[in-house]
Scaffold this motif. Structure first.
Motif, short mmCIF file in Angstrom:
data_model
loop_
_atom_site.label_atom_id
_atom_site.label_comp_id
_atom_site.label_asym_id
_atom_site.label_seq_id
_atom_site.Cartn_x
_atom_site.Cartn_y
_atom_site.Cartn_z
N GLY A 7 0.81 -1.22 0.00
CA GLY A 7 0.00 0.00 0.00
C GLY A 7 0.84 1.27 0.00
O GLY A 7 2.00 1.28 -0.44
N SER A 8 0.26 2.35 0.55
CA SER A 8 0.87 3.68 0.48
C SER A 8 2.22 3.76 1.19
O SER A 8 3.17 4.35 0.67
CB SER A 8 -0.03 4.73 1.15
OG SER A 8 -1.32 4.58 0.73
N LEU A 9 2.33 3.19 2.39
CA LEU A 9 3.60 3.32 3.11
C LEU A 9 4.69 2.46 2.46
O LEU A 9 5.84 2.88 2.37
CB LEU A 9 3.44 2.97 4.60
CG LEU A 9 4.66 3.35 5.43
CD1 LEU A 9 4.89 4.87 5.45
CD2 LEU A 9 4.58 2.81 6.84
N ALA A 10 4.29 1.26 2.00
CA ALA A 10 5.25 0.41 1.28
C ALA A 10 5.81 1.18 0.09
O ALA A 10 7.02 1.17 -0.18
CB ALA A 10 4.56 -0.87 0.81
N GLU A 11 4.93 1.91 -0.60
CA GLU A 11 5.37 2.65 -1.79
C GLU A 11 6.21 3.87 -1.40
O GLU A 11 7.24 4.14 -2.03
CB GLU A 11 4.15 3.06 -2.62
CG GLU A 11 4.54 3.82 -3.87
CD GLU A 11 3.60 3.64 -5.04
OE1 GLU A 11 2.52 3.02 -4.87
OE2 GLU A 11 3.95 4.12 -6.14
N GLY A 12 5.79 4.59 -0.36
CA GLY A 12 6.51 5.81 0.03
C GLY A 12 7.93 5.49 0.48
O GLY A 12 8.91 6.06 -0.04
N LEU A 13 8.07 4.57 1.44
CA LEU A 13 9.41 4.23 1.92
C LEU A 13 10.19 3.48 0.84
O LEU A 13 11.40 3.66 0.67
CB LEU A 13 9.32 3.42 3.21
CG LEU A 13 8.99 4.26 4.44
CD1 LEU A 13 8.67 3.37 5.64
CD2 LEU A 13 10.16 5.19 4.79
#
Ligand SMILES: NC(=O)c1ccc[n+]([C@@H]2O[C@H](COP(=O)([O-])OP(=O)(O)OC[C@H]3O[C@@H](n4cnc5c(N)ncnc54)[C@H](OP(=O)(O)O)[C@@H]3O)[C@@H](O)[C@H]2O)c1
Length: 229
Positions: free
Chosen positions: A9-15
């Motif tokens: 999701g979003s955090l996997a993609e951001g980091l």
């Protein structure tokens, strides 16, 4: 570093974006292989998708980027109960809080991080990255401005402080390096027994934000104490 990311999701993609930019090699594992494939494709570099077990095996660090309700499932698929994560820094950024209210859900006295440590025997759990939104870590470094602060974002100002806690020195050092790699400044609060406090801070921030109050306005400015040896 060889980093495993559990979650797509979003955090996997951001980091993930920040760490690929820093030159790390990622394996993405989620419950949906199609989503893991798509995220690996978007992140590019030496990133590949795998099963959760592959993402958790032979890594220098593993990020547990799933919703709280999925943590148990994903740890099971990663083989955590069989010791698959033993000896591995397991970074826990989860916010296990009641949506919009901020009250912590885990009954474990050690909070979400304590419950995760119990479900992943031998893993070196570090609470980190739970306070800032995922897009904090996607900003490209270096905009031609003042880089005197060394965080690479070109604005001359230090990046956000990422308070972390954990029991294993090596895992804290690795996590601190991964914080710096995305432009943050790591601050070790103490052992993993402090995780519940860090999680309550997120609950406080979420609760005020949903009540229409800027959480930063509810915190006094207390000058940091300089300790001289
Ligand atoms: N996004 C942020 O700004 C942010 C910041 C700090 C901390 N966090 C924390 O980081 C974690 C991930 O947040 P996110 O924003 O990345 O969430 P997200 O975009 O909604 O992605 C959630 C991930 O969890 C997986 N998941 C959900 N239920 C699951 C289950 N039952 N079994 C296995 N996997 C499951 C999802 O898989 P599917 O796609 O297959 O449903 C997806 O990979 C959360 O704990 C959140 O509190 C997020």
């Amino acid at each position: 570093m060889r980093i495993g990311i559990l979650g797509t999701g979003s955090l996997a993609e951001g980091l993930g974006r920040g760490w690929v930019r820093a030159g790390h090699e990622l394996v993405i594992g989620g419950r949906s292989r199609a989503k893991a494939d798509a995220l690996a494709e978007r992140l590019g570099g030496p990133t590949r998708a795998g099963t959760p077990r592959e993402a958790a095996t032979g890594r220098d660090a593993v990020l547990l980027a799933v919703l709280w309700e999925g943590v148990e499932d994903v740890l099971r698929s990663a083989g955590a109960a069989d010791g698959q994560l033993a000896g591995t820094p397991l970074i826990d950024p989860t916010n296990a809080v009641e949506h919009g209210v901020g009250v912590l859900l885990p009954e474990h006295p050690g909070g979400a991080a304590g419950q995760i440590a119990a479900a992943a025997p031998g893993a070196h759990v570090v609470k980190a990255f739970h306070l800032f939104p995922a897009d904090q870590w996607t900003r490209p470094p270096g905009n031609g401005g003042d880089n005197s602060d060394g965080n690479g974002d070109g604005d001359g100002a230090p990046g956000p402080t990422v308070a972390i806690c954990g029991d294993d020195e090596t895992a804290l050092r690795i996590t601190s390096d991964l914080v710096r790699d995305v432009g943050g400044v790591p601050a070790v609060l103490g052992p993993l027994s402090r995780a519940r406090q860090l999680e309550e801070v997120a609950g406080f921030v979420i609760g005020l934000a949903f009540a229409g109050v800027d959480p930063a306005s509810a915190i006094p400015h207390v000058p940091s104490r300089t300790v001289t040896a």
